[in-house]
Design a protein around this motif. Structure first.
Motif, PDB file in Angstrom:
ATOM      1  N   GLU A 186      74.124 -59.526  10.480  1.00  0.00           N
ATOM      2  CA  GLU A 186      73.040 -59.243   9.530  1.00  0.00           C
ATOM      3  C   GLU A 186      71.683 -59.604  10.126  1.00  0.00           C
ATOM      4  OE1 GLU A 186      73.909 -61.217   5.828  1.00  0.00           O
ATOM      5  OE2 GLU A 186      75.614 -59.909   5.411  1.00  0.00           O
ATOM      6  N   LYS A 187      71.602 -60.751  10.806  1.00  0.00           N
ATOM      7  CA  LYS A 187      70.345 -61.160  11.443  1.00  0.00           C
ATOM      8  C   LYS A 187      69.968 -60.190  12.557  1.00  0.00           C
ATOM      9  CE  LYS A 187      70.699 -66.099  10.455  1.00  0.00           C
ATOM     10  NZ  LYS A 187      70.886 -67.442  11.025  1.00  0.00           N
ATOM     11  N   LEU A 188      70.962 -59.756  13.316  1.00  0.00           N
ATOM     12  CA  LEU A 188      70.712 -58.796  14.388  1.00  0.00           C
ATOM     13  C   LEU A 188      70.186 -57.475  13.825  1.00  0.00           C
ATOM     14  CD1 LEU A 188      70.885 -58.086  17.398  1.00  0.00           C
ATOM     15  CD2 LEU A 188      73.243 -57.367  16.993  1.00  0.00           C
ATOM     16  N   ASN A 189      70.780 -57.000  12.728  1.00  0.00           N
ATOM     17  CA  ASN A 189      70.310 -55.758  12.095  1.00  0.00           C
ATOM     18  C   ASN A 189      68.870 -55.890  11.620  1.00  0.00           C
ATOM     19  OD1 ASN A 189      72.658 -54.322  12.508  1.00  0.00           O
ATOM     20  ND2 ASN A 189      73.522 -54.800  10.504  1.00  0.00           N
ATOM     21  N   THR A 190      68.527 -57.037  11.049  1.00  0.00           N
ATOM     22  CA  THR A 190      67.162 -57.280  10.589  1.00  0.00           C
ATOM     23  C   THR A 190      66.191 -57.279  11.770  1.00  0.00           C
ATOM     24  OG1 THR A 190      67.974 -58.571   8.715  1.00  0.00           O
ATOM     25  CG2 THR A 190      65.675 -58.899   9.333  1.00  0.00           C
ATOM     26  N   SER A 191      66.596 -57.911  12.867  1.00  0.00           N
ATOM     27  CA  SER A 191      65.748 -57.954  14.063  1.00  0.00           C
ATOM     28  C   SER A 191      65.545 -56.560  14.638  1.00  0.00           C
ATOM     29  CB  SER A 191      66.362 -58.855  15.130  1.00  0.00           C
ATOM     30  OG  SER A 191      66.397 -60.188  14.688  1.00  0.00           O
ATOM     31  N   VAL A 192      66.608 -55.766  14.711  1.00  0.00           N
ATOM     32  CA  VAL A 192      66.508 -54.407  15.254  1.00  0.00           C
ATOM     33  C   VAL A 192      65.619 -53.546  14.364  1.00  0.00           C
ATOM     34  CG1 VAL A 192      67.812 -52.303  15.729  1.00  0.00           C
ATOM     35  CG2 VAL A 192      68.660 -54.497  16.553  1.00  0.00           C
ATOM     36  N   ALA A 193      65.744 -53.695  13.047  1.00  0.00           N
ATOM     37  CA  ALA A 193      64.893 -52.932  12.127  1.00  0.00           C
ATOM     38  C   ALA A 193      63.423 -53.299  12.336  1.00  0.00           C
ATOM     39  CB  ALA A 193      65.309 -53.176  10.686  1.00  0.00           C
ATOM     40  N   GLY A 194      63.142 -54.585  12.546  1.00  0.00           N
ATOM     41  CA  GLY A 194      61.767 -55.019  12.807  1.00  0.00           C
ATOM     42  C   GLY A 194      61.239 -54.457  14.114  1.00  0.00           C
ATOM     43  N   LEU A 195      62.062 -54.457  15.150  1.00  0.00           N
ATOM     44  CA  LEU A 195      61.656 -53.890  16.431  1.00  0.00           C
ATOM     45  C   LEU A 195      61.410 -52.396  16.316  1.00  0.00           C
ATOM     46  CD1 LEU A 195      64.025 -55.745  18.929  1.00  0.00           C
ATOM     47  CD2 LEU A 195      61.545 -55.990  18.726  1.00  0.00           C
ATOM     48  N   SER A 196      62.247 -51.710  15.561  1.00  0.00           N
ATOM     49  CA  SER A 196      62.080 -50.274  15.359  1.00  0.00           C
ATOM     50  C   SER A 196      60.754 -49.984  14.675  1.00  0.00           C
ATOM     51  CB  SER A 196      63.241 -49.723  14.538  1.00  0.00           C
ATOM     52  OG  SER A 196      63.064 -48.362  14.276  1.00  0.00           O
ATOM     53  N   SER A 197      60.422 -50.770  13.671  1.00  0.00           N
ATOM     54  CA  SER A 197      59.158 -50.595  12.962  1.00  0.00           C
ATOM     55  C   SER A 197      57.975 -50.840  13.899  1.00  0.00           C
ATOM     56  CB  SER A 197      59.090 -51.554  11.777  1.00  0.00           C
ATOM     57  OG  SER A 197      57.831 -51.497  11.165  1.00  0.00           O
ATOM     58  N   GLN A 198      58.061 -51.882  14.718  1.00  0.00           N
ATOM     59  CA  GLN A 198      56.994 -52.171  15.667  1.00  0.00           C
ATOM     60  C   GLN A 198      56.869 -51.050  16.702  1.00  0.00           C
ATOM     61  OE1 GLN A 198      57.853 -56.020  17.289  1.00  0.00           O
ATOM     62  NE2 GLN A 198      57.074 -57.106  15.499  1.00  0.00           N
ATOM     63  N   PHE A 199      57.988 -50.508  17.133  1.00  0.00           N
ATOM     64  CA  PHE A 199      57.971 -49.406  18.090  1.00  0.00           C
ATOM     65  C   PHE A 199      57.268 -48.197  17.486  1.00  0.00           C
ATOM     66  CE2 PHE A 199      59.971 -45.580  19.902  1.00  0.00           C
ATOM     67  CZ  PHE A 199      59.546 -45.728  21.211  1.00  0.00           C
ATOM     68  N   MET A 200      57.569 -47.884  16.223  1.00  0.00           N
ATOM     69  CA  MET A 200      56.922 -46.749  15.555  1.00  0.00           C
ATOM     70  C   MET A 200      55.408 -46.970  15.465  1.00  0.00           C
ATOM     71  SD  MET A 200      58.983 -44.289  14.600  1.00  0.00           S
ATOM     72  CE  MET A 200      58.242 -43.576  13.155  1.00  0.00           C
ATOM     73  N   GLN A 201      54.998 -48.202  15.153  1.00  0.00           N
ATOM     74  CA  GLN A 201      53.573 -48.499  15.066  1.00  0.00           C
ATOM     75  C   GLN A 201      52.898 -48.369  16.426  1.00  0.00           C
ATOM     76  OE1 GLN A 201      53.474 -52.379  13.320  1.00  0.00           O
ATOM     77  NE2 GLN A 201      53.924 -51.643  11.259  1.00  0.00           N
ATOM     78  N   MET A 202      53.582 -48.827  17.469  1.00  0.00           N
ATOM     79  CA  MET A 202      53.033 -48.726  18.808  1.00  0.00           C
ATOM     80  C   MET A 202      52.927 -47.259  19.237  1.00  0.00           C
ATOM     81  SD  MET A 202      54.245 -50.734  22.238  1.00  0.00           S
ATOM     82  CE  MET A 202      55.743 -49.798  22.472  1.00  0.00           C
ATOM     83  N   GLN A 203      53.932 -46.476  18.880  1.00  0.00           N
ATOM     84  CA  GLN A 203      53.928 -45.057  19.214  1.00  0.00           C
ATOM     85  C   GLN A 203      52.775 -44.353  18.491  1.00  0.00           C
ATOM     86  OE1 GLN A 203      57.506 -42.908  18.090  1.00  0.00           O
ATOM     87  NE2 GLN A 203      57.680 -42.097  20.166  1.00  0.00           N
ATOM     88  N   ALA A 204      52.537 -44.713  17.223  1.00  0.00           N
ATOM     89  CA  ALA A 204      51.437 -44.116  16.460  1.00  0.00           C
ATOM     90  C   ALA A 204      50.091 -44.479  17.091  1.00  0.00           C
ATOM     91  CB  ALA A 204      51.484 -44.570  15.009  1.00  0.00           C
ATOM     92  N   LEU A 205      49.970 -45.717  17.549  1.00  0.00           N
ATOM     93  CA  LEU A 205      48.736 -46.144  18.200  1.00  0.00           C
ATOM     94  C   LEU A 205      48.508 -45.371  19.490  1.00  0.00           C
ATOM     95  CD1 LEU A 205      46.381 -48.103  18.024  1.00  0.00           C
ATOM     96  CD2 LEU A 205      47.761 -49.778  19.231  1.00  0.00           C
ATOM     97  N   GLN A 206      49.562 -45.199  20.288  1.00  0.00           N
ATOM     98  CA  GLN A 206      49.452 -44.398  21.506  1.00  0.00           C
ATOM     99  C   GLN A 206      49.105 -42.953  21.163  1.00  0.00           C
ATOM    100  OE1 GLN A 206      53.326 -45.137  23.274  1.00  0.00           O
ATOM    101  NE2 GLN A 206      52.320 -46.037  25.047  1.00  0.00           N
TER     102      GLN A 206
END
Length: 166
Positions: free
Chosen positions: A20-40
């Motif tokens: 469950e903790k791993l899933n939460t961490s991956v979801a957070g990383l995915s969200s950060q990746f999307m934000q970084m992609q939008a910024l790029q």
């Protein structure tokens, strides 16, 4: 229960908590990746990109187009097509290697607004091989969705970021 059963159940509970903790961490990383992609992607607004398409980019009477070959070809032919479907001009580019290539055409009075299309035919040993037409397009805006990141292009409309070739 004996000690072995209790220990086994505790280990299973800890494993579930860890997942469950791993899933939460991956979801957070995915969200950060999307934000970084939008910024790029925001830095692409106002710039040109190369995407699949068959319209010539025309500036001051000079037209440019491109294509991508899945494998080397013995003969590559580019045909510029009128709105009526008639072939305006043919360029025989000869042998070309695998990868992306460009070509130029003297457009005369034609403009990008007129949407002059082209097609590419590639053959190897007399057998037609895959040629993908490429065009330059202008990035007007960027957007994100639940599934990814999109570019709003002047001629092609909305395309996903992964469709950008260059």
């Amino acid at each position: 229960m004996d000690n072995a059963q209790v220990t086994s159940q505790m280990a299973q509970i800890n494993t579930v908590n860890g997942i469950e903790k791993l899933n939460t961490s991956v979801a957070g990383l995915s969200s950060q990746f999307m934000q970084m992609q939008a910024l790029q992607g925001a830095s692409l607004v106002g710039r040109d990109v190369i995407v699949e398409g068959n319209r010539l980019d025309i500036d001051a009477g000079k037209a440019q187009g491109g294509f991508e070959l899945a494998s080397a070809a013995d003969a590559v032919k580019v045909e510029v097509i009128a709105a009526s479907g008639q072939v305006l001009d043919t360029q025989n580019l000869g042998a070309q290697g695998e990868g992306m290539h460009s070509f130029a055409w003297a457009a005369g009075t034609a403009t990008s607004a007129s949407g002059v299309p082209f097609r590419v035919t590639a053959t190897r040993g007399g057998v037609e091989s895959k040629a993908t037409t490429l065009m330059r397009d202008h990035v007007d805006a960027v957007s994100t969705t639940a599934t990814g990141f999109n570019l709003e292009l002047a001629n092609s409309g909305a395309v996903t970021y992964d469709k950008v070739k260059a």
